[in-house]
Design an enzyme around this catalytic site. Structure first.
Site, PDB file in Angstrom:
ATOM      1  N   ARG A  13     -39.335 -32.790 -92.715  1.00 43.73           N
ATOM      2  CA  ARG A  13     -39.384 -32.718 -94.362  1.00 43.73           C
ATOM      3  C   ARG A  13     -38.878 -33.682 -95.096  1.00 43.73           C
ATOM      4  O   ARG A  13     -37.784 -34.540 -94.468  1.00 43.73           O
ATOM      5  CB  ARG A  13     -38.596 -31.420 -94.574  1.00 43.73           C
ATOM      6  CG  ARG A  13     -38.580 -30.932 -95.803  1.00 43.73           C
ATOM      7  CD  ARG A  13     -40.029 -30.352 -96.504  1.00 43.73           C
ATOM      8  NE  ARG A  13     -40.084 -29.688 -97.619  1.00 43.73           N
ATOM      9  CZ  ARG A  13     -41.231 -29.489 -98.301  1.00 43.73           C
ATOM     10  NH1 ARG A  13     -42.408 -29.863 -98.088  1.00 43.73           N
ATOM     11  NH2 ARG A  13     -41.030 -28.669 -99.519  1.00 43.73           N
ATOM     12  N   GLY A  60     -51.939 -25.281 -99.467  1.00 47.20           N
ATOM     13  CA  GLY A  60     -52.185 -24.224-100.493  1.00 47.20           C
ATOM     14  C   GLY A  60     -51.069 -23.994-101.146  1.00 47.20           C
ATOM     15  O   GLY A  60     -50.942 -22.700-101.828  1.00 47.20           O
ATOM     16  N   ASP A  78     -40.928 -29.808-105.335  1.00 51.65           N
ATOM     17  CA  ASP A  78     -40.770 -28.471-104.403  1.00 51.65           C
ATOM     18  C   ASP A  78     -39.223 -28.149-104.681  1.00 51.65           C
ATOM     19  O   ASP A  78     -39.039 -26.744-104.339  1.00 51.65           O
ATOM     20  CB  ASP A  78     -41.205 -28.761-103.027  1.00 51.65           C
ATOM     21  CG  ASP A  78     -42.586 -28.405-102.593  1.00 51.65           C
ATOM     22  OD1 ASP A  78     -43.373 -28.191-103.818  1.00 51.65           O
ATOM     23  OD2 ASP A  78     -42.889 -28.508-101.570  1.00 51.65           O
ATOM     24  N   THR A  91     -51.379 -30.442 -99.046  1.00 51.95           N
ATOM     25  CA  THR A  91     -51.217 -30.427 -97.928  1.00 51.95           C
ATOM     26  C   THR A  91     -52.531 -29.982 -97.003  1.00 51.95           C
ATOM     27  O   THR A  91     -53.645 -30.020 -97.219  1.00 51.95           O
ATOM     28  CB  THR A  91     -50.377 -29.038 -97.875  1.00 51.95           C
ATOM     29  OG1 THR A  91     -49.229 -29.096 -98.728  1.00 51.95           O
ATOM     30  CG2 THR A  91     -49.871 -28.632 -96.627  1.00 51.95           C
ATOM     31  N   SER A 147     -39.843 -25.317 -98.844  1.00 53.90           N
ATOM     32  CA  SER A 147     -41.446 -25.455 -98.460  1.00 53.90           C
ATOM     33  C   SER A 147     -42.048 -23.887 -98.391  1.00 53.90           C
ATOM     34  O   SER A 147     -41.326 -23.184 -98.087  1.00 53.90           O
ATOM     35  CB  SER A 147     -41.478 -26.294 -97.227  1.00 53.90           C
ATOM     36  OG  SER A 147     -43.031 -26.457 -96.680  1.00 53.90           O
TER      37      SER A 147
HETATM   38  N1  GLY Z   1     -45.714 -29.036-100.540  1.00 54.63           N
HETATM   39  C1  GLY Z   1     -46.233 -28.089-100.034  1.00 54.63           C
HETATM   40  C2  GLY Z   1     -45.038 -26.949 -99.204  1.00 54.63           C
HETATM   41  O1  GLY Z   1     -44.113 -27.758 -98.797  1.00 54.63           O
HETATM   42  O2  GLY Z   1     -45.215 -25.785 -99.426  1.00 54.63           O
END
Ligand code: GLY
Length: 605
Positions: free
Chosen positions: A115, A511, A463, A416, A488
């Site tokens: 991440r 999504g 996010d 994504t 996330s």
């Molecule tokens: N950027 C989408 C997620 O990390 O859920």
């Protein structure tokens, strides 16, 4: 079957091409939508004997197939797939983004965390305007301040150290060849480019994605990316440091820091310091027709926790007795699913964030999945025949916390891509990978050595909660802090038979926050309704982020909508372009499914 044959088969099987113009503008008319919808193309499902790879673009799947055929492992294939996705599906993931990878080696499951992290210079007020209110999400996304430190490549290198079989450099060959020789712009990429407003503001991205008159390249245009080919070549021979240090890193930092409107702080030090993490997976038991064990990513992902809560809460309702009606979930079942989801999303908003900064309630994330806690929480679901919606339930109290958090407001999450692989050696992986919004921060990195193209940078900082405090002034767990990983929804999932420990399936989806519902739907379809992977993926999409029930447009009967409204639900019908990729074990090998809503395919021998 060759890739050309596969493509023809999919195209011949096309049942409907929905021109969803007007729905393809992410973040405008439908703020909760991730990437815009494109064509709907029926997929056959694919049976293989020895190995299989599923990815969001046929060229990327083919790269994985080449690697598996050359004796590569699941991780080897995932590296090759990710490099090709950077080129052919630049709207969704790439070397400028982050990822989670769940790996099973036949005995042990590991969770690799790639991440993005917040730059050292980021502050909780990054996205606040002068009056202390957060700026609009659309304004937050584009530009340098939304860029987190990319983690995908270092994470893949870490996984490859333990689970790779082929040399690292070999895995870059398919992407380097395609970037050099060119690839045909896919229908989905062309659709998303056509609805894109912000890429043109970045001169490097505009020169690559648009023609001399400023029009986006159409489907079929052969696009070459010599700058990306050169960067990949360097990474192939020097490893991830070729991206995270030296002249590529300098180009990344320059692009972020010198953005004319929204500069960010991401520095050479941030890039050099980035470390992927190896975490214990988050696993729980699930009793369906058989007993299963499901494993996914722990926080900073909220995905598997929410899925586990939804499935666990539904176990306390009559949901499992409600069969599909004409192949579609009934209103009664949707009511129970939605109520369970509301409870799960209330906990998610309150508790889930990077565990390096945020304590789990009761000191353990499993507190949110504890059978006693879920049994108590499920009492809030009105499961009577005409049961009414609870609307906005508060978070539960699964255990004590040193700090009283406030809930983060629901924000849109975007882009994504998902990769599933099972190799010939018994390794399986599920990897979900992202640059966040479609085309990320819309910033393309180019070193300035005279080669066109480059790679896109993520906007993963959005996010985080844009506001560091909740409406009642309490700190939000998922607020921005230097070095922190944003929460996330990515839900790479491995399912095992509990008794034998054998793998049952690997899957996941893009999504945004709806990933949770797309993945939960598919799990429910396979594990409870007994569908195969393709049938489960094909089921209409649905879900809630706490507000209205979202139903996939044109897939539900008006009577279902009315029945839900009669139970007090507000219903919104909308395109819900999931991108599920699933491979399940069968008595004869494997069976893979790919989402008809995007371009993915499954290949294998
Ligand atoms: N950027 C989408 C997620 O990390 O859920």
């Amino acid at each position: 079957m060759t890739i050309a044959q596969q493509r023809r088969r999919c195209l011949l099987a096309a049942v409907a091409v929905l021109a969803l113009a007007g729905c393809a503008t992410p973040g405008h008319d439908l703020p909760l939508q991730p990437e815009g919808a494109s064509a709907l193309v029926e997929k056959p499902g694919w049976a293989t004997r020895t190995f299989a790879v599923a990815a969001a673009n046929p060229l990327a799947t083919d790269a994985g197939l080449q690697i598996l055929r050359a004796g590569g492992s699941a991780v080897d294939a995932a590296v090759a797939v990710q490099m090709v996705l950077t080129l052919v599906e630049p709207q969704s993931s790439g070397i400028g983004g982050g990822a989670f990878l769940l790996h099973f080696d036949g005995h042990r499951t590991q969770a690799f965390d790639g991440r993005e992290t917040a730059p050292a210079g980021a502050s909780p007020t990054l996205f606040l305007q002068a009056d202390g209110k957060p700026i609009a999400m659309a304004d937050a996304i584009s530009g340098g301040r939304s860029v987190g430190v990319p983690g995908t490549v270092r994470m893949l290198a870490l996984a490859h150290q333990t689970h790779g079989r082929l040399p690292w450099a070999r895995l870059f060959a398919p992407a380097i060849r395609l970037a050099t020789e060119g690839f045909a712009v896919s229908p989905r990429m062309a659709t998303l480019l056509a609805s894109e407003q912000d890429l043109q503001k970045d001169p490097v991205a505009a020169a690559y994605f648009l023609d001399a008159r400023g029009n986006p390249w159409p489907q079929g245009h052969v696009l070459r990316n010599p700058e990306l080919a050169a960067v990949l070549q360097r990474m192939a021979h020097e490893g991830p440091d070729a991206l995270m240090t030296g002249d590529v890193a300098r180009a990344i930092a320059r692009t972020v820091q010198h953005h004319p409107a929204h500069p960010g702080t991401l520095s050479l030090q941030d890039l050099a310091d980035y470390q992927p993490l190896l975490r214990e997976p988050l696993c729980f038991d699930y009793a369906a027709v058989r007993e299963y064990r499901l494993c996914g990513m722990p926080p900073p992902s909220s995905g598997m926790l929410a899925i586990g809560q939804i499935l666990g809460l539904m176990s306390h309702t009559p949901a499992a007795t409600l069969a599909l009606q004409d192949g579609v979930p009934s209103a009664d079942w949707l009511h129970l699913y939605t109520e369970a989801s509301r409870l799960a999303f209330a906990d998610r908003a309150h508790y889930v964030a990077d565990p390096a900064f945020t304590k789990a309630p009761g000191g353990d994330w499993q507190s949110l999945l504890a059978p006693r806690y879920l049994a108590e929480r499920a009492k809030r679901i009105d499961a009577s025949p005409s049961g009414q919606s609870t609307r906005n339930p508060p978070a539960g109290n699964p255990g004590s916390l040193p700090l009283a958090y406030g809930p983060s407001p629901e924000q849109p999450e975007y882009g994504t891509s998902h990769i599933s692989v099972i190799d010939a050696y018994g390794n399986a992986l599920a990897m979900t990978t992202t640059i966040e919004a479609a085309f990320g921060s819309r910033l393309m990195v180019n070193r300035g050595v005279g080669l066109a193209g480059g790679f896109l940078l993520n906007n993963e900082m959005t996010d985080f909660s844009l506001s560091p405090t909740s409406a009642d002034g309490k700190p939000v767990a998922n607020r921005i802090e230097p070095g922190k990983r944003p929460r996330s929804s990515m839900s790479p999932t491995l399912v095992f038979d509990k008794a034998s420990g054998q793998l049952v399936m690997t899957g996941g989806s893009p999504g945004g926050a709806l990933i949770i519902h797309f993945t939960a739907k598919t799990l429910y379809g396979v594990l409870i309704w007994g569908l195969n992977a393709q049938q489960a993926i094909n089921l209409p999409n649905f879900g809630t982020l706490g507000g209205p029930i979202l139903l996939e447009k044109q897939r539900f009967d008006p009577a279902t909508v009315k029945a839900l409204q009669a139970r007090g639900h507000s219903v919104v019908e909308t395109p819900m372009p999931s991108g599920l990729q699933v491979i399940q074990r069968t008595p004869n090998g494997y069976f893979g499914g790919a989402d008809p809503r995007r371009e993915g395919i499954v290949l294998g021998d």
